[in-house]
Structures are given as C-alpha cells and as structure tokens.
Design an enzyme around this catalytic site. Structure first.
Site, mmCIF file in Angstrom:
data_model
loop_
_atom_site.group_PDB
_atom_site.id
_atom_site.type_symbol
_atom_site.label_atom_id
_atom_site.label_comp_id
_atom_site.label_asym_id
_atom_site.label_seq_id
_atom_site.Cartn_x
_atom_site.Cartn_y
_atom_site.Cartn_z
ATOM 1 N N GLY A 186 -41.447 4.648 -4.473
ATOM 2 C CA GLY A 186 -40.383 4.345 -5.438
ATOM 3 C C GLY A 186 -40.961 3.526 -6.589
ATOM 4 O O GLY A 186 -41.849 2.716 -6.380
ATOM 5 N N ASP A 227 -39.046 -4.445 -2.754
ATOM 6 C CA ASP A 227 -38.680 -4.912 -1.406
ATOM 7 C C ASP A 227 -39.499 -6.119 -0.948
ATOM 8 O O ASP A 227 -39.125 -6.780 0.019
ATOM 9 C CB ASP A 227 -38.865 -3.783 -0.385
ATOM 10 C CG ASP A 227 -37.949 -2.607 -0.655
ATOM 11 O OD1 ASP A 227 -36.951 -2.805 -1.364
ATOM 12 O OD2 ASP A 227 -38.234 -1.506 -0.160
#
Ligand code: F6P
Length: 363
Positions: free
Chosen positions: A18, A143
């Site tokens: 991502g 993240d």
C-alpha cells in the site's frame, strides 16, 4: 560536488504494498544521494515487483526525482504483487514469477535492488537475497508495524489525518449527543488507532492486540453519561475484535464478520446501541489516511532513510534494511523484519498513558 567512489554502479528501485505519504521523499533521498554524490545509474521499476516480472522499467534521471519531495503517492506506482505467493490466476506457477524477477534483474545489469515497502515487501526482499540478489529495504507504512525500526515513514502523516478526523467528530458528536465510532487503518497492529486516539482524546480505543468486552465499553459510556457527557468518541483499529471473536476459529470469524456489516466500526456501533441504547454512528476514514502530502516529520525521516540507503549502496552493504534506531539512522539485517508484524505490546507506555487520562481500552 566531487563524485565519491561507489561499489554499486547501477541499482533498481521500486515501491510495493500500500502506498503512504513520504514515498516520493524517500525515492528522492535515495536517488539524489546515489546520483549526485556517488554517480550511480538508477532504474525505476513500475508498480512494485510486478514491474520486475513484466519488465516494466525505465532509467531515472535527475529531472524524474526533482520536485517530488512534497507529493503524495509514489511516482513509480505500487502493487501488492508478491512473487513468492500464488495469486488468483488459475495455473499460476510461483517459481516462474521469481525466475522472471531474477531474469529482469540480470538483464538490467543491476548491482542491487532497493525496495520501499512494508512487512510483505521487506520479507520478499529478504527472500530475494536468498535467491542470490542484492537487496536493500526501506521501511514504510502508515501502520508503523515493521520489526527492526522504531518508526516507519507514513505513520506520522496518517496520525495527523486521523487526529484531525477525531477532532472534527467531537463537535458533531457533542451537538447530537451521540456516540461516534471512527475506524482507522491497522489490520494486525493498533499503533495508528492508539496514537490518534490519544492525540484526539478518544474516550474508548480498541486495538487488535486487546480483544474488547462490549460490557466494559457499555459501562464506560454509561459512566460518562452520568457525569453529564452524553456523547463519546470510540476510536477503533480496522483489525480490532471482540473477546468472542478472538475465541472463534478463523473460518467462523470470517463468516461472522461477513454477516455483520462491512467493517468493524459498524459492528461496534451496532453492539453499542444494543448494549446501551445510545444513538451511535460509524465513520470509516479509509484511504484518506494514505493520501496526500507527507508531514514534515515523515519528509525528514524518509529523506534520511533514503540517503542512508544510498550510503549502503555505495559501500556495497547489501541485505540490510535502513532503520530509525532511537534518534539515529542505522540499518538492520533484512532477515529482522522477515515474516513478522510489530504489534503494540501489552505493557506499552502509550496504553498506560491512555488509561491514565481516563480512556477505556475496551476491557
Ligand atoms: O498499507 C497498510 C494498510 O494501510 C493497512 O492498514 C490496510 O489493511 C491495508 O493497507 C489496506 O490496503 P489495500 O486495500 O490497498 O490492500
């Protein structure tokens, strides 16, 4: 600037997994230092590992990595292609993809491959070193869940976006005396929800590492209501789960989730309404968190990691991932992040901080 000597003459660079804010700043950092300081040749690989499989590459010149510091996304394109993992195409042979990657690497005459990515990308990078390729990894992801670095770039920008969203939800929740559940990204690790929850003053924070008990959530909301606070903000990581879900077999959990709303925010909102009778809404921030310009802090981190990667290339120190280690930039063996996820430890100081300011962690 006098060109310094370099073991690496030509390298390829790709961004996989991502995207996140700071990728272009990192590309610029690697390429500027590699080109201007060490005179290396640079091959840009399109769309992550897919570009190596499909031989979709082009030489990068200074004009290509100029003016990109502040831009979101990645000028190289990204994909979740994992050459070591079978995809959905019938009859797909994994070995063929790995062979294609190695073939392109050799055809391009690369001395090393620089991979910018998260856990999956750095794991693939490590596997490629075992196939005989030279690889250097850069840790990126909103993240913040890569083992071996104290922080990943992308996290700080996403944290600011998540915090602003929580701030904005506060006023509307207060106006309507509602509970609002906001879902932030973080499938396996709750760093983003935990930090944004603390920064935005979330009343309840739910992360995958601590399965929640809806009864404890209900009690906390009712206590708040008794003190005159008839509204609340619940910050939930996309991978958060209830105690009951944590005890289910994987396939049963999958089925349960498929039958109970599009994502965790909706499940939690429904459970809160059933438990307390309070009017509750769900908001999913989604890809907003990954888009747009990087924060100053991410630009600095991405640039430093990028130039450090160029130094490793020059020294021929392959098989490493550049990393933030305390206040310094260093590197770790590429095997360190392999196949791992850095989750929030139960005794992390930020959990204690959250609880100390009255936030319920769902238990
Ligand atoms: O980049 C990591 C991440 O943001 C995770 O938090 C999330 O689960 C995932 O990406 C979703 O990304 P995509 O839909 O692009 O696969």
């Amino acid at each position: 600037m006098a060109i310094r000597s370099s073991i690496t003459k030509t390298f390829g660079i790709l961004t996989a997994g991502g995207d996140c804010p700071g990728l272009n700043a990192a590309i610029r950092g690697v390429c500027r230092a590699a080109h201007d300081r060490y005179g290396m040749n640079i091959i840009g690989i399109a769309n992550g590992f897919r570009g190596l499989i499909e031989e979709n590459t082009r030489a990068l010149r200074p004009v290509d990595f100029s003016g990109i510091l502040t831009r979101g996304g990645t000028i190289l394109g990204a994909s979740r292609e994992k050459p070591f993992k079978p995809g959905n195409d019938p009859g797909e042979i994994v070995g063929e993809k790995v062979a294609a990657v190695k073939d392109t690497y050799r055809k391009l005459g690369l001395d090393c491959l620089v991979v910018l990515g998260g856990n999956g990308t750095n794991t693939t990078g490590y596997k490629l070193t075992r196939e005989g390729l030279n690889v250097i990894g850069l840790p990126k992801t909103i993240d913040n869940d890569i083992v071996g670095t104290d922080r990943t770039f992308g996290f700080h920008s996403a944290l600011a976006i998540g915090t602003e969203a929580i701030d904005r939800l506060h006023s509307t929740a207060q106006s309507h005396n509602r509970v609002i559940v906001i879902e932030l990204m973080g499938h396996k690790a709750g760093w983003l929800a935990l930090y944004a929850g603390v920064a935005g003053g979330g009343d309840i924070i739910l992360i995958p590492e601590i399965p929640y008990d809806i009864k404890a959530i209900g009690r906390h909301l009712e206590e708040r209501a008794k003190t005159g606070k008839a509204y609340s903000i619940v910050v939930v990581a996309e991978g958060a789960l209830s105690v009951a879900e944590s005890e289910m077999e994987k396939k049963d959990r999958k089925k349960y989730r498929a039958e109970n709303g599009p994502s965790v925010a909706y499940r939690v909102a429904r459970e809160i309404e059933e438990e307390t009778g309070m009017e509750t809404r769900a908001t999913v921030l989604g890809y907003m968190q990954r888009g747009g310009i990087p924060s100053a802090s991410d630009r600095v981190l991405a640039t430093s990691l990028g130039t450090a990667a160029a130094d490793l290339l020059a020294k021929g120190e392959y098989g490493r991932m550049v990393a933030l280690l305390g206040n310094n930039i260093g590197s770790v063996d590429l095997s360190v992040p392999e196949g791992k996820v850095k989750t929030v430890p139960e005794d992390h100081h930020m959990i204690d901080t959250a609880v100390a300011v009255g936030t319920c962690m769902g238990v």
